[in-house]
Design a protein around this motif. Structure first.
Motif, short mmCIF file in Angstrom:
data_model
loop_
_atom_site.label_atom_id
_atom_site.label_comp_id
_atom_site.label_asym_id
_atom_site.label_seq_id
_atom_site.Cartn_x
_atom_site.Cartn_y
_atom_site.Cartn_z
N HIS A 161 0.81 -1.22 0.00
CA HIS A 161 0.00 0.00 0.00
C HIS A 161 0.85 1.28 0.00
O HIS A 161 0.32 2.37 -0.13
CB HIS A 161 -0.99 0.00 1.17
N MET A 162 2.16 1.12 0.14
CA MET A 162 3.03 2.30 0.05
C MET A 162 3.50 2.54 -1.39
O MET A 162 4.40 3.36 -1.64
CB MET A 162 4.21 2.17 0.99
N ALA B 147 2.34 3.43 -5.39
CA ALA B 147 1.27 4.00 -6.22
C ALA B 147 1.59 3.65 -7.67
O ALA B 147 2.70 3.92 -8.15
CB ALA B 147 1.20 5.51 -6.04
N LYS B 148 0.63 3.01 -8.32
CA LYS B 148 0.84 2.53 -9.69
C LYS B 148 0.18 3.49 -10.66
O LYS B 148 -1.02 3.71 -10.62
CB LYS B 148 0.22 1.14 -9.86
N HIS C 75 -1.93 -5.85 -6.05
CA HIS C 75 -3.36 -5.56 -5.81
C HIS C 75 -3.59 -4.77 -4.53
O HIS C 75 -4.64 -4.18 -4.34
CB HIS C 75 -4.18 -6.84 -5.81
N GLY C 76 -2.60 -4.73 -3.66
CA GLY C 76 -2.76 -3.99 -2.41
C GLY C 76 -2.39 -2.51 -2.55
O GLY C 76 -2.38 -1.78 -1.56
N ALA C 77 -2.08 -2.08 -3.77
CA ALA C 77 -1.68 -0.69 -3.98
C ALA C 77 -2.75 0.05 -4.76
O ALA C 77 -3.45 -0.52 -5.58
CB ALA C 77 -0.36 -0.63 -4.76
N HIS C 78 -2.86 1.36 -4.50
CA HIS C 78 -3.73 2.19 -5.31
C HIS C 78 -3.13 2.31 -6.71
O HIS C 78 -1.90 2.35 -6.85
CB HIS C 78 -3.85 3.60 -4.72
N GLY C 79 -3.99 2.38 -7.70
CA GLY C 79 -3.51 2.56 -9.06
C GLY C 79 -4.28 3.66 -9.74
O GLY C 79 -5.37 4.03 -9.32
N ASN D 262 2.46 13.68 -1.91
CA ASN D 262 2.93 12.70 -0.91
C ASN D 262 4.26 12.11 -1.34
O ASN D 262 4.34 11.23 -2.19
CB ASN D 262 1.89 11.59 -0.74
N LEU E 78 5.40 7.90 -0.78
CA LEU E 78 5.06 6.69 -1.53
C LEU E 78 6.11 6.41 -2.59
O LEU E 78 6.86 7.29 -2.99
CB LEU E 78 3.69 6.85 -2.20
N TYR F 51 6.54 5.51 -6.41
CA TYR F 51 5.73 5.64 -7.63
C TYR F 51 6.32 4.79 -8.74
O TYR F 51 7.51 4.84 -8.99
CB TYR F 51 5.66 7.11 -8.06
N PRO G 296 -3.98 -1.07 2.77
CA PRO G 296 -4.14 -1.92 1.56
C PRO G 296 -5.60 -2.31 1.30
O PRO G 296 -5.97 -2.58 0.17
CB PRO G 296 -3.28 -3.15 1.85
N ALA H 142 -7.30 -0.18 -1.30
CA ALA H 142 -6.69 -0.06 -2.63
C ALA H 142 -7.70 -0.32 -3.74
O ALA H 142 -8.55 -1.19 -3.64
CB ALA H 142 -5.52 -1.03 -2.75
N TYR H 143 -7.61 0.46 -4.80
CA TYR H 143 -8.42 0.25 -6.00
C TYR H 143 -7.68 0.91 -7.15
O TYR H 143 -6.75 1.69 -6.93
CB TYR H 143 -9.82 0.83 -5.84
N VAL H 144 -8.09 0.60 -8.38
CA VAL H 144 -7.49 1.26 -9.52
C VAL H 144 -8.47 2.29 -10.06
O VAL H 144 -9.57 1.95 -10.49
CB VAL H 144 -7.10 0.26 -10.63
#
Ligand SMILES: Cc1ncc(C[n+]2csc(CCOP(=O)(O)OP(=O)(O)O)c2C)c(N)n1
Ligand code: SF4
Ligand SMILES: [Mg+2]
Lengths: 351, 601
Positions: free
Chosen positions: A58-59, A61-62, A78-82, A101, A104, A106, B444, B447-449
């Motif tokens: 989660h740290m 960012a995609k 899947h545990g990361a924001h995208g 931020n 994170l 990137y 986590p 999290a979402y896209v």
């Protein structure tokens, strides 16, 4: 194209990293790309590299633009924001995110159409700002998602699936990046995970903007003779400039760098990357020599891979700006608002 | 003729015709500020060219004891400092009025008017005698004419001298030159002319708590007080000074005194596509972020405004409107981005818009823009314009309530996520149809896209018609709900009004004055100023209350009227237009003439 959810089955023998996570913890949903697409191999290398460096998902960012390549952030971590954003616009969106931020990590995934045509200006300026991020161009010489048009990286003389030859000269992201002051430039090949994983790890440890151009054949539109981005062509013409051997910080002392021809570079975070130069005098710290060498090889049709250039001495966006170490998004409002007394005082200037 | 102007106190207009780049702005601003400090209602309008040096530029000052300070079209006094435009400038003075000009060179006989009084002042000659440096000679000519105006209009001389002292505190040499030049002009006028003229100033007490500020500065201050930490922009007139001011305020208020670290990032982007991208990236990541631009920038931002709308990411955009299309007339004012902003982007998009009328509202609405953007997780565009943004306005002092806390909207943290079996980005809407969002780097489980491609209410990729529509329908409901949160229209009803007059933004002073003038002719009309979009239901009610309404706005295509017709059920023929869009601020006469013309038909 529905996104397919992978069944989470944990094999007991799966190895765990420092955080106790397995490779599966760094995977995403099932890919919907064509079977054999080079982009999927790159995804696998990213999963591996992230697992190896033990980053908390989660740290991360995609970030991505639009294209087959830009879909891939859904397929790892899947545990990361995208943020699968808009065609060519990922660099500014990542820049803004990074501004908000700085804590994170990137990782941006783009295509050659996304980065070298519609988003070329944005890419250049993200390089100039030295935004701390890993920026991967999954380079197949075509627009995959819109069905096989030439991209700006298509080599002169390469033929499209319809048999048309490209007569314009290509934009080489490596040469471009070197010419505008990029601080980390690497090239690899989607089919060479052994090289790509350490390059990714080095990029993750870099102080600023880390550009990785990954030749990634499009099996559907560009994998045929005549195309320099095909598997066969790349395999036959690839030359490794530097072999990267990433040594995580905790093992640093164990790495005896006494071997001949090895250049070790200390990354900003203290970790050390070692390069085994193929030509004995290749120096990834010398921009001029690196450029000359790459140009010479290019004229022979040789694709040089490896960590081609790195400079850990340049400040990133936040260092240049002297931004607060606490991420801006977390600074309490009380510390941001000057308050009523200051407003009264200020207004004396407007009387 | 002369008695037409029989002793009028605090009720006249002057115009100063200058050459761009000769330093006149400082002298004109000085006069404006002095009148403001005398407690008299005043406005200053800068009518400047898109040019750095050489083209004609004008400054208009209107004083009006009743507070009507919209642009006047009749000038009692012209300060003619630009030989290129003498003919035009002298022609604009009202019969019986005055022309103050530089008599160092003789005025062409052909330019004389019988019905106008000439006030010759040898400005260049005097300054050449008293100042050595050629640059100083040019600059001081301006201060010298200001001195002559101080005498002829009875501006408080000690006050003007005090203003010079404040301006040049710590710059002794400059202060002395300015004081000297001021005296030269003042003394000459005192000796040569009957001072004051029959229209002049007298101290009042109308500006008690008021301030003199331009809209862009006030907007920037609003962004500071709202807690914005990331700003991205690409230079463009008339929006540039928003970011200039924001930077200054950041340096003052946002630098940690101990660590010297900055609690802000200002990004000068490569273009407006990037500027809005940066704002979206920063807002997605939990910062309050904004960009400032003008119409051409909004055009470029269209693509990503749609992305932010569909992915439900807050974004604040300040549009300081100017004359379009294309480069248009970049230094002239207009209200012609209304439709562009309301529906910016491809596909079904609709945005929240705020329409400030003056700098005080720029401050207030800038803050509300952030609250609305985060509450509704969507772009909010505040539409100011060049007249509001770049001219100094007299407005009530800005007030601040220290108990204010930003409305960050629905954002889930670890505790809330803990209670969910599964977090789905676009599910769990509240009564305003807003679904909670999560921020990167927090948990986590959140999290979402975020994706501009078709997505369902769970945030997953979709190309299924019903799933796509379900999300789009909620977005439409959400946008409607915002109508109850945008600033309410300002409505003023007059007894026995036959019709309504609707307006927007900086037209306000001219329209209010026009309504008074119409009332004097026994034509009372009701007033409504729209302040937000989507329209609150009271907007539609006002339209229905009247047999017909005039919509006064500054664009060719009646954009506000179009929005009213599109977004309410009112029949088209009940809404008429008064349109003035040549690029200069509106004046009451435009409005009265426009309305009378149609009433008489
Ligand atoms: C503004 C805009 N123009 C055009 C497109 C259509 N489009 C989608 S992907 C793409 C090209 C992608 O090529 P590349 O970045 O090389 O990715 P690849 O599919 O090859 O991985 C184009 C032109 C779009 N999405 N947005
Ligand atoms: S079209 Fe090409 S780039 Fe796109 S998924 Fe298929 S193989 Fe990969
Ligand atoms: Mg491609």
């Amino acid at each position: 194209m529905p996104s397919i959810v992978k069944p989470v089955v944990t094999h007991p023998s799966l190895q765990r990293n420092q955080l106790g996570l397995t490779l599966r913890d760094y995977e995403g949903s099932m890919s919907t790309l064509c079977a054999g697409c080079g982009h999927d191999s790159i995804t696998a290398a990213i999963v591996r590299a992230l697992w190896e460096v033990s980053i908390e998902p989660h740290m991360l960012a995609k970030m991505s633009g639009i294209g087959c390549s830009s879909k891939t952030p859904a397929y790892f971590a899947h545990g990361a924001h995208g943020f699968n954003s808009a065609h060519g616009r990922m660099p500014p969106i990542a820049t803004g995110a990074n501004a908000a931020n700085r804590e994170l990590t990137y990782i941006g995934v783009s295509g050659d159409g996304d980065s070298l045509s519609i988003g070329l200006g944005h890419l250049c300026h993200a390089i100039r700002r030295n935004v701390k991020m890993v920026y991967i161009i999954e380079n197949n010489g075509v627009y995959g998602l819109t069905k096989g048009q030439f991209s700006a990286s298509a080599d002169t003389g390469s033929k499209s699936k319809r048999g048309e030859a490209n007569e314009m000269s290509p934009i080489d992201p490596v040469m471009l990046a070197l010419s505008i002051g990029a601080t980390f430039v690497a090239r690899s090949f989607s089919g060479d995970k052994d090289q790509l994983v350490p390059i990714l790890r080095a990029a993750l440890a870099h102080r600023g903007f880390a550009l990785i151009d990954v030749i990634s054949p499009c099996v559907t539109f560009n994998d045929h003779t005549g195309s320099t981005k095909s598997y066969l062509y790349t395999r036959q013409h690839e030359l490794k400039a530097t072999e990267v051997d990433f040594v995580p910080p905790e093992k640093e002392i164990l790495a005896t760098i006494a071997q001949n021809g090895i250049t070790s570079v200390t990354m900003h975070d203290g970790s050390v990357v070692q390069f085994k130069s193929v030509p004995a005098d290749y120096d990834p710290a010398d921009r001029q020599k690196a450029t000359a060498y790459l140009m010479a090889q290019q004229s022979k049709g040789v694709i040089v891979t490896g960590l081609l250039f790195v400079d850990e001495s340049v400040s990133d966006l936040h260092e240049m700006n002297r931004t607060s170490h606490v991420p801006l998004s977390r600074i309490p409002y009380e510390n941001l608002c000057p308050g009523s007394a200051a407003l009264q005082e200020l207004q004396e200037d407007f009387r | 003729m002369h008695d037409q102007l029989h002793s009028r106190v605090n009720d006249f207009a002057i115009k100063l015709a200058n050459v761009n780049g000769t330093g006149s702005a400082s002298a004109n601003g000085l006069l404006m500020q002095a009148i403001f400090r005398m407690g008299i209602p005043v406005s200053g309008k800068n009518l400047f060219p898109s040019n750095i040096q050489g083209l004609p530029t004008w400054y208009e000052i209107r004083v009006n004891k009743d507070g009507h300070t919209a642009r006047a079209l009749d000038y009692d006094l012209m300060v003619a400092m630009n030989a290129q435009t003498y003919a035009r400038d002298i022609g604009e003075v009202r019969s019986g009025g005055y022309v103050l000009y530089d008599s160092s060179w003789p005025l062409d006989r052909a330019l004389y008017r019988e019905d106008v009084n000439f006030l010759p002042v040898p400005l260049a000659q005097m300054c050449n005698e008293h100042f050595k440096d050629p640059r100083e000679r040019t600059l001081m000519k301006n201060i010298a004419y200001a001195g002559s105006l101080v005498a002829t209009l009875d501006i408080d001389m000690p006050l003007v001298e005090q203003l010079l002292d404040e301006r040049f505190a710590g710059k002794k040499a400059l202060r002395e030159s300015n004081r000297r030049a001021l005296r030269l002009g003042y003394d000459y006028a005192k000796q040569q002319f009957e001072c004051p003229l029959n229209f002049h100033l007298e101290k009042m007490d109308a500006n008690g708590d008021k301030i003199l500020i331009d809209g862009n500065t006030a907007t920037a201050l609003g962004c500071i007080y709202a807690g914005a930490t990331v700003a991205a922009w690409y230079p463009i007139t008339p929006a540039t000074s928003v970011m200039d001011a924001f930077k200054q305020f950041c340096e003052k208020y946002r630098r940690d005194p101990e660590t010297a670290e900055n609690n802000y990032v200002i990004l000068q982007a490569e273009d407006e596509l990037a500027a809005i991208g940066m704002v979206i990236g920063a807002s997605w990541n939990g910062a309050r972020a904004f960009t400032s631009t003008a119409g051409p920038g909004i055009s470029l931002m269209n693509e990503l405004l749609g992305l932010a709308y569909y992915t439900e990411i807050p974004a604040v955009v300040i549009d300081v409107q100017r004359v379009g299309p294309s480069t248009g007339m970049p230094t002239r004012t207009q209200q012609a981005d209304l439709i562009e902003c309301a529906y910016a982007s491809h596909g079904d998009t609709k945005h929240i818009l705020l329409f400030p009328a003056n700098p005080a509202e720029c401050f207030e609405f800038a803050i509300r823009s952030f609250d609305l953007a985060e509450r509704f997780q969507t772009p909010v565009i505040m539409l100011s314009d060049l007249d509001i943004g770049m001219n100094d306005w007299v407005v009530p002092g800005l007030a601040w309530d220290d108990s204010y806390r930003p409305d960050r909207g629905r954002v889930l943290g670890p505790t809330e996520l803990e209670q969910l079996t599964r977090y789905n980005r676009y599910s769990g809407e509240d009564e305003d149809h807003v679904a909670p969002r999560t921020l990167p780097g927090v948990d986590p489980r959140g999290a979402y896209v975020a994706r501009g491609s078709g997505h369902n209410k769970f945030g997953g990729y979709t190309e299924t018609p019903s799933e796509y529509q379900e999300v789009m329908d909620r977005l439409a409901r959400k946008q409607k709900a915002a109508a109850n949160f945008v600033p309410l229209p300002e409505i003023d009803r007059r007894s026995e009004a036959r019709f309504g007059v609707i307006t927007i933004g900086g037209c306000e002073p001219a329209v209010l004055e026009a309504l008074d003038l119409l009332a004097d002719r026994d034509i009372p009309a009701d007033y409504m100023r729209v302040r937000g979009f989507p329209f609150h239901k009271s907007v539609e009610a006002f339209l229905y209350e009247h047999e017909f309404c005039f919509v006064v706005e500054q664009n060719r295509d009646a954009q506000l009227r179009s929005l009213l017709i599109l977004e309410t059920c009112v029949p088209k023929d009940r809404v008429r237009s008064v349109l003035v869009y040549g690029g200069f601020p509106l004046s009451a006469r435009h409005v009265v003439d426009g309305i009378m013309h149609q009433l008489e038909k």
